[in-house]
Design a protein around this motif. Structure first.
Motif, mmCIF file in Angstrom:
data_model
loop_
_atom_site.group_PDB
_atom_site.id
_atom_site.type_symbol
_atom_site.label_atom_id
_atom_site.label_comp_id
_atom_site.label_asym_id
_atom_site.label_seq_id
_atom_site.Cartn_x
_atom_site.Cartn_y
_atom_site.Cartn_z
ATOM 1 N N MET A 72 0.801 -1.213 0.000
ATOM 2 C CA MET A 72 0.000 0.000 0.000
ATOM 3 C C MET A 72 0.841 1.274 0.000
ATOM 4 S SD MET A 72 -3.176 -0.870 -0.115
ATOM 5 C CE MET A 72 -3.975 0.651 0.362
ATOM 6 N N ILE A 73 2.125 1.168 0.321
ATOM 7 C CA ILE A 73 2.984 2.350 0.354
ATOM 8 C C ILE A 73 3.030 2.973 -1.036
ATOM 9 C CG2 ILE A 73 5.266 3.239 0.934
ATOM 10 C CD1 ILE A 73 3.675 2.114 3.292
ATOM 11 N N ASN A 74 2.985 4.306 -1.092
ATOM 12 C CA ASN A 74 2.975 5.092 -2.333
ATOM 13 C C ASN A 74 1.703 4.884 -3.144
ATOM 14 O OD1 ASN A 74 5.552 6.237 -1.855
ATOM 15 N ND2 ASN A 74 6.541 4.396 -2.682
ATOM 16 N N THR A 75 0.629 4.464 -2.484
ATOM 17 C CA THR A 75 -0.672 4.306 -3.129
ATOM 18 C C THR A 75 -1.539 5.528 -2.825
ATOM 19 O OG1 THR A 75 -0.597 1.903 -2.926
ATOM 20 C CG2 THR A 75 -2.759 2.890 -3.256
ATOM 21 N N LEU A 76 -2.280 5.979 -3.837
ATOM 22 C CA LEU A 76 -3.223 7.077 -3.649
ATOM 23 C C LEU A 76 -4.577 6.524 -3.216
ATOM 24 C CD1 LEU A 76 -2.626 9.573 -6.605
ATOM 25 C CD2 LEU A 76 -2.283 10.026 -4.174
ATOM 26 N N ILE A 77 -5.134 7.107 -2.170
ATOM 27 C CA ILE A 77 -6.463 6.750 -1.673
ATOM 28 C C ILE A 77 -7.352 7.979 -1.805
ATOM 29 C CG2 ILE A 77 -7.800 6.125 0.368
ATOM 30 C CD1 ILE A 77 -6.308 3.781 -0.728
ATOM 31 N N GLY A 78 -8.557 7.788 -2.329
ATOM 32 C CA GLY A 78 -9.439 8.933 -2.486
ATOM 33 C C GLY A 78 -8.869 9.977 -3.410
ATOM 34 N N GLU A 79 -8.077 9.548 -4.376
ATOM 35 C CA GLU A 79 -7.516 10.360 -5.460
ATOM 36 C C GLU A 79 -6.355 11.255 -5.059
ATOM 37 O OE1 GLU A 79 -10.592 12.543 -7.354
ATOM 38 O OE2 GLU A 79 -11.621 10.766 -8.140
ATOM 39 N N HIS A 80 -6.304 11.728 -3.822
ATOM 40 C CA HIS A 80 -5.232 12.677 -3.499
ATOM 41 C C HIS A 80 -4.589 12.478 -2.133
ATOM 42 C CE1 HIS A 80 -8.444 14.654 -1.260
ATOM 43 N NE2 HIS A 80 -9.144 14.717 -2.372
ATOM 44 N N GLN A 117 -13.711 10.477 4.020
ATOM 45 C CA GLN A 117 -14.076 9.072 4.155
ATOM 46 C C GLN A 117 -14.608 8.603 2.811
ATOM 47 O OE1 GLN A 117 -17.518 8.152 3.881
ATOM 48 N NE2 GLN A 117 -18.043 10.299 3.508
ATOM 49 N N GLY A 118 -14.509 7.313 2.571
ATOM 50 C CA GLY A 118 -15.039 6.838 1.308
ATOM 51 C C GLY A 118 -14.628 5.424 0.979
ATOM 52 N N VAL A 119 -14.828 5.085 -0.271
ATOM 53 C CA VAL A 119 -14.533 3.748 -0.794
ATOM 54 C C VAL A 119 -13.635 3.916 -1.999
ATOM 55 C CG1 VAL A 119 -15.517 1.620 -1.727
ATOM 56 C CG2 VAL A 119 -16.770 2.914 0.022
ATOM 57 N N SER A 120 -12.580 3.108 -2.055
ATOM 58 C CA SER A 120 -11.646 3.145 -3.176
ATOM 59 C C SER A 120 -11.377 1.717 -3.620
ATOM 60 C CB SER A 120 -10.340 3.835 -2.759
ATOM 61 O OG SER A 120 -9.460 3.971 -3.844
ATOM 62 N N ARG A 121 -10.688 1.558 -4.726
ATOM 63 C CA ARG A 121 -10.368 0.230 -5.232
ATOM 64 C C ARG A 121 -8.858 0.077 -5.353
ATOM 65 N NH1 ARG A 121 -13.078 -3.913 -7.237
ATOM 66 N NH2 ARG A 121 -15.007 -2.720 -7.135
ATOM 67 N N ASP A 122 -8.348 -1.013 -4.796
ATOM 68 C CA ASP A 122 -6.928 -1.320 -4.890
ATOM 69 C C ASP A 122 -6.629 -1.793 -6.307
ATOM 70 O OD1 ASP A 122 -4.326 -2.110 -4.657
ATOM 71 O OD2 ASP A 122 -4.639 -3.435 -2.951
ATOM 72 N N VAL A 123 -5.781 -1.041 -7.004
ATOM 73 C CA VAL A 123 -5.484 -1.351 -8.401
ATOM 74 C C VAL A 123 -4.846 -2.722 -8.560
ATOM 75 C CG1 VAL A 123 -4.182 -0.618 -10.442
ATOM 76 C CG2 VAL A 123 -5.230 1.097 -8.950
ATOM 77 N N GLN A 124 -3.971 -3.092 -7.626
ATOM 78 C CA GLN A 124 -3.243 -4.357 -7.750
ATOM 79 C C GLN A 124 -4.136 -5.563 -7.480
ATOM 80 O OE1 GLN A 124 0.130 -3.977 -5.138
ATOM 81 N NE2 GLN A 124 1.325 -2.831 -6.637
ATOM 82 N N SER A 125 -4.909 -5.523 -6.387
ATOM 83 C CA SER A 125 -5.725 -6.686 -6.012
ATOM 84 C C SER A 125 -7.153 -6.614 -6.528
ATOM 85 C CB SER A 125 -5.755 -6.830 -4.489
ATOM 86 O OG SER A 125 -6.431 -5.722 -3.905
ATOM 87 N N GLY A 126 -7.605 -5.416 -6.859
ATOM 88 C CA GLY A 126 -8.977 -5.247 -7.301
ATOM 89 C C GLY A 126 -9.989 -5.220 -6.180
ATOM 90 N N THR A 127 -9.538 -5.292 -4.932
ATOM 91 C CA THR A 127 -10.455 -5.303 -3.791
ATOM 92 C C THR A 127 -10.955 -3.899 -3.476
ATOM 93 O OG1 THR A 127 -8.580 -5.113 -2.268
ATOM 94 C CG2 THR A 127 -9.391 -7.339 -2.765
ATOM 95 N N THR A 128 -12.121 -3.835 -2.874
ATOM 96 C CA THR A 128 -12.709 -2.560 -2.454
ATOM 97 C C THR A 128 -12.182 -2.190 -1.083
ATOM 98 O OG1 THR A 128 -14.718 -2.979 -3.736
ATOM 99 C CG2 THR A 128 -14.850 -1.349 -1.971
ATOM 100 N N LEU A 129 -11.729 -0.962 -0.946
ATOM 101 C CA LEU A 129 -11.147 -0.485 0.301
ATOM 102 C C LEU A 129 -12.049 0.592 0.904
ATOM 103 C CD1 LEU A 129 -7.445 -0.038 -0.906
ATOM 104 C CD2 LEU A 129 -8.448 -2.032 0.217
#
Length: 323
Positions: free
Chosen positions: A1-9, A79-91
């Motif tokens: 998850m390091i260097n991953t964008l959550i909620g776009e920014h 707060q919100g819901v995002s998608r992990d690009v690598q695993s495709g899971t909902t976060l």
């Protein structure tokens, strides 16, 4: 998850800790170009997010938390819901202001001998204000402890800040047995030294649990120890059947304080004093002016703790995980 964008920014930069609810990272808001805007990012455990009805409860509770602006509550910025690009899971995620630099546990251990009744009154009133603000909006904490209350400096003075409201509420309406079967967690959620007796009996989270946790915290502030210690099984019995040990000569007005603590840590939830009544009674016992009401008013700040590296931040549950 390091260097991953959550909620776009919101950029995840460093893992801070893990607890029963998921992982907490330090990161920053990339919308700030001239300076680094630090944030704390909580990614909720996937097992929790897969529970039936969780998404609906998250959609109901998380926006409420993000709308709060109370000085003694750690502010949720997004707060919100995002998608992990690598695993495709909902976060499912919560983005908060960074926690204070020192936990209440460390602060009390370091300065307890210097805490006057006046400062203790201010400290517990700030915690009470946070609980009252949340409870009046039908949000409970359910896991209040010395590690998700931190110290924050404001305008040259320090005050407390409570984090993690609403997380335990996301687990309802499932029973402890259902939670343990579905998620594999040892329940109820929380640190055993703080868990109210009715939670050990499998009753659902309630505001009275926060009152009990408040009592354990006050006992620790006054004495530097928990009212009950031991193994998990020993703690279940102690919380369920024993009165807290007398504080005796450890505190001024020991007998009066002990009588108050018995009511505050009552085994029957309906018999517990409210946090407001505890604050009033503490001032009465110590002959302090009754200046703390109404509960939402600002109070005199605590003195600023000297700068110190807090090594306990990853030891217990709350923002900092539990070893």
């Amino acid at each position: 998850m390091i260097n991953t964008l959550i909620g776009e920014h919101f950029l995840i930069e460093q893992e801070l800790g893990r607890d029963q609810f998921g992982l907490v990272y330090m990161g920053r808001d990339t919308r700030w170009s001239k300076e680094t805007k630090a944030v704390a990012i909580r990614i909720l455990d996937q097992r929790l997010c897969m529970l039936p009805g969780f998404a609906e409860r998250f959609a109901e509770i998380a926006p409420k938390l993000a709308s709060w602006d109370q000085i003694y509550i750690n502010r949720i910025l997004a707060q919100g819901v995002s998608r992990d690009v690598q695993s495709g899971t909902t976060l499912h995620y919560l983005v908060n202001e960074p926690p204070g630099t020192e936990t209440l546990y460390t602060y009390v251990q370091r300065v307890r001998s210097q805490l006057s009744p006046e400062l203790i009154a201010v400290l517990i009133e700030q915690i009470a204000a946070a609980l009252e603000y949340a409870n009046r909006q039908n949000i409970l904490h359910g896991n209040l402890n010395l590690w998700n209350i931190t110290m924050r400096e404001r305008s040259g003075a320090a005050s407390i800040e409570v984090a993690d409201f609403g997380l335990v509420q996301l687990l309802t309406p499932f029973t402890q047995k259902e939670q343990e079967q579905m998620i594999g967690w040892k329940v109820p959620a929380g640190i055993p030294e703080f868990i109210a007796p009715e939670r050990f009996r499998g009753e659902p989270p309630a505001k009275s649990n926060d009152v009990y946790d408040f009592g354990v915290i006050l006992y620790f502030i006054l004495s530097g120890r928990y009212p009950f210690t031991g193994t998990y099984e020993q703690l279940i019995l102690a919380h369920s059947y024993q009165n807290p040990p007398s504080l005796g000569p450890l505190v001024p007005h020991g007998p009066e304080i002990h009588t108050m603590m018995i009511r505050l840590l009552s085994k029957a939830p309906l018999d517990r004093m409210s946090v407001q009544d505890v604050c009033i009674r503490y001032r009465q016992i110590n002959n302090l002016p009754r200046t703390m009401l109404p509960i939402f008013d600002s109070h005199n700040p605590l003195p600023v703790p000297p700068p110190k590296d807090s090594g306990d931040m990853k030891k217990k549950s709350g923002w900092f995980g539990r070893s």
